[in-house]
Design a protein around this motif. Structure first.
Motif, PDB file in Angstrom:
ATOM      1  N   THR A   4      31.302  41.094  23.026  1.00 29.71           N
ATOM      2  CA  THR A   4      30.579  41.068  24.291  1.00 29.71           C
ATOM      3  C   THR A   4      31.090  42.220  25.141  1.00 29.71           C
ATOM      4  OG1 THR A   4      30.455  38.663  24.151  1.00 29.71           O
ATOM      5  CG2 THR A   4      30.025  39.662  26.301  1.00 29.71           C
ATOM      6  N   ARG A   6      32.465  44.274  28.119  1.00 30.38           N
ATOM      7  CA  ARG A   6      33.225  43.863  29.297  1.00 30.38           C
ATOM      8  C   ARG A   6      32.470  44.241  30.554  1.00 30.38           C
ATOM      9  NH1 ARG A   6      39.344  45.291  29.431  1.00 30.38           N
ATOM     10  NH2 ARG A   6      39.056  43.930  31.189  1.00 30.38           N
ATOM     11  N   ARG A   7      32.434  43.312  31.478  1.00 30.18           N
ATOM     12  CA  ARG A   7      31.840  43.607  32.776  1.00 30.18           C
ATOM     13  C   ARG A   7      32.811  44.497  33.554  1.00 30.18           C
ATOM     14  NH1 ARG A   7      30.807  38.072  35.561  1.00 30.18           N
ATOM     15  NH2 ARG A   7      32.809  37.731  34.630  1.00 30.18           N
ATOM     16  N   ARG A  10      34.844  44.726  39.970  1.00 33.01           N
ATOM     17  CA  ARG A  10      34.350  45.055  41.309  1.00 33.01           C
ATOM     18  C   ARG A  10      35.589  45.313  42.160  1.00 33.01           C
ATOM     19  NH1 ARG A  10      29.168  44.106  43.412  1.00 33.01           N
ATOM     20  NH2 ARG A  10      28.714  44.974  41.369  1.00 33.01           N
ATOM     21  N   ASP A  78      32.342  49.803  41.223  1.00 32.79           N
ATOM     22  CA  ASP A  78      32.572  49.176  39.926  1.00 32.79           C
ATOM     23  C   ASP A  78      33.441  50.133  39.131  1.00 32.79           C
ATOM     24  OD1 ASP A  78      31.168  46.846  40.344  1.00 32.79           O
ATOM     25  OD2 ASP A  78      29.319  47.571  39.412  1.00 32.79           O
ATOM     26  N   ARG A 114      35.390  40.388  40.849  1.00 34.14           N
ATOM     27  CA  ARG A 114      34.188  40.504  40.027  1.00 34.14           C
ATOM     28  C   ARG A 114      32.994  40.350  40.949  1.00 34.14           C
ATOM     29  NH1 ARG A 114      32.102  35.332  38.988  1.00 34.14           N
ATOM     30  NH2 ARG A 114      33.530  33.679  39.574  1.00 34.14           N
ATOM     31  N   GLU A 115      31.859  40.745  40.462  1.00 31.70           N
ATOM     32  CA  GLU A 115      30.650  40.616  41.249  1.00 31.70           C
ATOM     33  C   GLU A 115      30.379  39.133  41.532  1.00 31.70           C
ATOM     34  OE1 GLU A 115      25.893  41.748  40.974  1.00 31.70           O
ATOM     35  OE2 GLU A 115      27.152  41.916  39.194  1.00 31.70           O
TER      36      GLU A 115
END
Length: 121
Positions: A4, A6-7, A10, A78, A114-115
């Motif tokens: 997956t 990675r985000r 933020r 970001d 994080r967002e």
């Protein structure tokens, strides 16, 4: 099993102008502004950084920032990872003005999160 992606992190970078800046003769202030421009471009140009917005509080807050909130300026971005956040903060340690580092004139703090996603009803 697939990886997956990675985000991004933020990040809120908070900057405060210090008394040393205000103590400078007016003929020397331009050097600090040039170094501040170098800082902002340096953050923007770090790999994987997306600047989402900025706020400059200089019109309604005159003089030095107290320790902690409120800050003089903010950068919301970001960033791909913690190392990039550290690299952004490290710019205050590496940008020099007449033999002094930029941290003589401002301080920085990074808030990492994080967002916040607003759910649909």
């Amino acid at each position: 099993m697939t990886d997956t992606p990675r985000r991004p992190l933020r990040v809120l970078l908070c900057g405060a102008v210090l008394q040393n800046f205000f103590d400078l003769p007016s003929t020397e202030i331009g050097k600090v502004w040039q170094a501040t421009g170098q800082l902002l471009r340096g953050i923007r140009d770090l790999p994987g950084v997306t600047i989402l917005g900025t706020i400059d509080d200089d019109e309604t807050m005159v003089g030095t920032s107290p320790t902690g909130w409120p800050w003089t300026f903010y950068i919301l971005a970001d960033m791909p990872d913690r190392d990039t956040v550290v690299a952004a903060c490290n710019l205050l340690r590496t940008i020099e003005i007449d033999g002094y580092r930029l941290w003589r004139y401002m301080r920085f703090e990074a808030r990492i999160g994080r967002e916040l996603v607003i759910p649909e009803l």
